[in-house]
Design a protein around this motif. Structure first.
Motif, PDB file in Angstrom:
ATOM      1  N   UNK A  77       0.597  -1.076   0.030  1.00  0.00           N
ATOM      2  CA  UNK A  77      -0.030   0.134   0.174  1.00  0.00           C
ATOM      3  C   UNK A  77       0.871   1.190   0.157  1.00  0.00           C
ATOM      4  N   UNK A  78       0.410   2.108  -0.091  1.00  0.00           N
ATOM      5  CA  UNK A  78       1.058   3.815   0.094  1.00  0.00           C
ATOM      6  C   UNK A  78       2.140   3.845  -1.062  1.00  0.00           C
ATOM      7  N   UNK A  79       1.771   3.177  -2.073  1.00  0.00           N
ATOM      8  CA  UNK A  79       2.601   3.485  -3.290  1.00  0.00           C
ATOM      9  C   UNK A  79       2.090   4.347  -4.296  1.00  0.00           C
ATOM     10  N   UNK A  80       2.949   5.448  -4.542  1.00  0.00           N
ATOM     11  CA  UNK A  80       2.576   6.713  -5.602  1.00  0.00           C
ATOM     12  C   UNK A  80       2.714   6.520  -6.872  1.00  0.00           C
ATOM     13  N   UNK A  81       4.009   5.710  -7.426  1.00  0.00           N
ATOM     14  CA  UNK A  81       4.413   5.511  -8.797  1.00  0.00           C
ATOM     15  C   UNK A  81       4.939   4.310  -9.261  1.00  0.00           C
ATOM     16  N   UNK A  82       4.517   3.850 -10.429  1.00  0.00           N
ATOM     17  CA  UNK A  82       4.671   2.562 -11.103  1.00  0.00           C
ATOM     18  C   UNK A  82       6.033   2.000 -10.757  1.00  0.00           C
ATOM     19  N   UNK A  83       7.122   2.969 -10.982  1.00  0.00           N
ATOM     20  CA  UNK A  83       8.404   2.460 -10.552  1.00  0.00           C
ATOM     21  C   UNK A  83       8.594   1.870  -9.037  1.00  0.00           C
ATOM     22  N   UNK A  84       7.824   2.271  -8.301  1.00  0.00           N
ATOM     23  CA  UNK A  84       7.903   1.640  -6.829  1.00  0.00           C
ATOM     24  C   UNK A  84       7.432   0.399  -6.664  1.00  0.00           C
ATOM     25  N   UNK A 124      -3.248  -3.019  -9.312  1.00  0.00           N
ATOM     26  CA  UNK A 124      -2.637  -3.508  -8.022  1.00  0.00           C
ATOM     27  C   UNK A 124      -3.604  -2.797  -6.792  1.00  0.00           C
ATOM     28  N   UNK A 125      -4.434  -3.717  -6.585  1.00  0.00           N
ATOM     29  CA  UNK A 125      -5.404  -3.361  -5.349  1.00  0.00           C
ATOM     30  C   UNK A 125      -4.867  -3.684  -3.873  1.00  0.00           C
ATOM     31  N   UNK A 126      -4.481  -2.464  -3.136  1.00  0.00           N
ATOM     32  CA  UNK A 126      -3.775  -2.625  -1.841  1.00  0.00           C
ATOM     33  C   UNK A 126      -4.442  -3.706  -1.025  1.00  0.00           C
ATOM     34  N   UNK A 127      -3.891  -4.769  -0.594  1.00  0.00           N
ATOM     35  CA  UNK A 127      -4.060  -5.753   0.360  1.00  0.00           C
ATOM     36  C   UNK A 127      -2.996  -6.690   0.674  1.00  0.00           C
ATOM     37  N   UNK A 179      -5.732  11.663  -1.810  1.00  0.00           N
ATOM     38  CA  UNK A 179      -4.663  12.887  -1.870  1.00  0.00           C
ATOM     39  C   UNK A 179      -5.199  14.062  -1.307  1.00  0.00           C
ATOM     40  N   UNK A 180      -6.578  14.081  -1.325  1.00  0.00           N
ATOM     41  CA  UNK A 180      -7.009  15.352  -0.795  1.00  0.00           C
ATOM     42  C   UNK A 180      -7.159  15.433   0.867  1.00  0.00           C
ATOM     43  N   UNK A 181      -7.600  14.248   1.276  1.00  0.00           N
ATOM     44  CA  UNK A 181      -7.747  14.483   2.887  1.00  0.00           C
ATOM     45  C   UNK A 181      -7.391  12.986   3.601  1.00  0.00           C
ATOM     46  N   UNK A 182      -7.063  13.239   4.794  1.00  0.00           N
ATOM     47  CA  UNK A 182      -6.450  12.114   5.579  1.00  0.00           C
ATOM     48  C   UNK A 182      -7.791  11.641   6.312  1.00  0.00           C
ATOM     49  N   UNK A 243      -4.606  11.204 -17.021  1.00  0.00           N
ATOM     50  CA  UNK A 243      -4.500   9.966 -17.769  1.00  0.00           C
ATOM     51  C   UNK A 243      -4.194   8.779 -16.894  1.00  0.00           C
ATOM     52  N   UNK A 244      -4.296   8.837 -15.639  1.00  0.00           N
ATOM     53  CA  UNK A 244      -4.060   7.701 -14.534  1.00  0.00           C
ATOM     54  C   UNK A 244      -3.825   8.272 -13.348  1.00  0.00           C
ATOM     55  N   UNK A 245      -4.136   7.256 -12.264  1.00  0.00           N
ATOM     56  CA  UNK A 245      -3.970   7.681 -11.105  1.00  0.00           C
ATOM     57  C   UNK A 245      -2.565   8.457 -10.318  1.00  0.00           C
ATOM     58  N   UNK A 246      -2.868   9.299  -9.552  1.00  0.00           N
ATOM     59  CA  UNK A 246      -1.734  10.066  -9.051  1.00  0.00           C
ATOM     60  C   UNK A 246      -1.165   9.159  -7.512  1.00  0.00           C
ATOM     61  N   UNK A 247      -1.655   8.096  -7.247  1.00  0.00           N
ATOM     62  CA  UNK A 247      -1.217   7.309  -6.202  1.00  0.00           C
ATOM     63  C   UNK A 247      -1.888   5.961  -6.434  1.00  0.00           C
TER      64      UNK A 247
END
Length: 311
Positions: A77-84, A124-127, A179-182, A243-247
């Protein structure tokens, strides 16, 4: 009980050394004799195995020969970029980041499901998932696609369709909401605000997309200069979804979009109590009043901080 890792390039000799040096077996001669009788010396299967305490040689060899592995928990989880992705997903398995990236690149280039470099992180669904230690890159990518298909069941797909969005577009919007709110309990309200903007042809004007477009994730406050960035992720400059998710959106963020709160809000501003929540407005004048209240309180707090520092 002890975990035994057998690598893909393991030989019977290297396995013998490992079993003896790490004290898995006490009588290596009898273990090796029985292993050869069972032809295990020529049928070594890589993987992660759990050797129970006080197990008999025959019991252990039957397990190893049959390849009865102990699964590995794969959590991300908590991944922002494809490269991570590669480093996070291969951390506890034999597969290398390079091997994963190669398999992912092949999938991106050949899939017919609409995934590309910009939106592949949506798959990739965080789980937490259980996989075998020796899973290949192709198998891991296919497993993640299979889990994606399970997640996007008929009910979720119908809700996306009712919004006029594809599952990929829902994930993109969910990443902005996240990304807008915790505050999880505010997510559905924020989702409703952006859906209102989309349906009314109003630019999203989401600050987190500017941070993503800049590539500088240390930015704490978005300024006017950031609004001039020429990027398809600049939702001030370009209407509609990026064009795609930012996280990598969490499940609760995706479900917040699918089960958005129905209201007429078009604007939001951080609350002046600095609680992390927002004040919402349905018209621009109301939004300006909310912003002025926040700015006044922020100025007061900054003045207090300066006085405390000077003392």
């Amino acid at each position: 009980d002890k975990v035994l890792i057998i690598e893909s390039d393991e030989t019977f000799k290297s396995l013998q050394d490992k079993l003896y040096d790490l004290n898995y077996v006490q009588d290596l001669v009898s273990f090796s004799f029985l292993a050869k009788l069972m032809d295990y010396d020529t049928q070594i299967k890589p993987g992660r195995y759990l050797i129970k305490a006080n197990s008999a040689n025959l019991e252990v060899l039957r397990m190893l020969r049959a390849g009865l592995q102990q699964p590995v928990n794969l959590t991300f989880n908590n991944i922002r970029l494809k490269e991570e992705l590669a480093d996070r997903l291969t951390r506890n398995i034999e597969l290398t980041p390079e091997g994963f990236n190669q398999a992912l690149k092949h999938y991106i280039n050949t899939n017919k499901d609409g995934f590309n470099d910009n939106n592949i992180i949506s798959m990739f669904i965080p789980n937490t998932y259980q996989v075998y230690y020796d899973i290949s890159g192709e198998e891991l990518v296919e497993r993640m696609h299979s889990e994606y298909e399970k997640f996007w069941n008929s009910e979720r797909r119908q809700k996306a369709k009712n919004l006029g969005l594809t599952p990929l577009e829902v994930s993109t919007l969910a990443s902005i909401v996240q990304a807008e709110s915790i505050k999880k309990d505010e997510s559905a309200k924020i989702a409703g605000l952006y859906i209102n903007r989309l349906q009314n042809g109003i630019a999203l004007q989401a600050d987190p997309t500017l941070v993503f477009a800049s590539g500088d994730f240390t930015i704490k406050r978005v300024l006017n200069v950031h609004k001039d960035i020429d990027s398809p992720y600049n939702t001030y400059k370009y209407p509609g979804l990026p064009p795609g998710p930012i996280n990598m959106p969490f499940i609760h963020s995706i479900d917040a979009v699918l089960n958005y709160e129905d209201h007429d809000y078009l604007y939001m501003c951080a609350r002046e109590d600095f609680s992390g929540y927002h004040n919402f407005a349905s018209n621009y004048n109301e939004h300006l009043r909310n912003a002025a209240r926040y700015q006044r309180q922020l100025t007061i707090e900054q003045r207090k901080a300066r006085m405390n520092n000077s003392n």
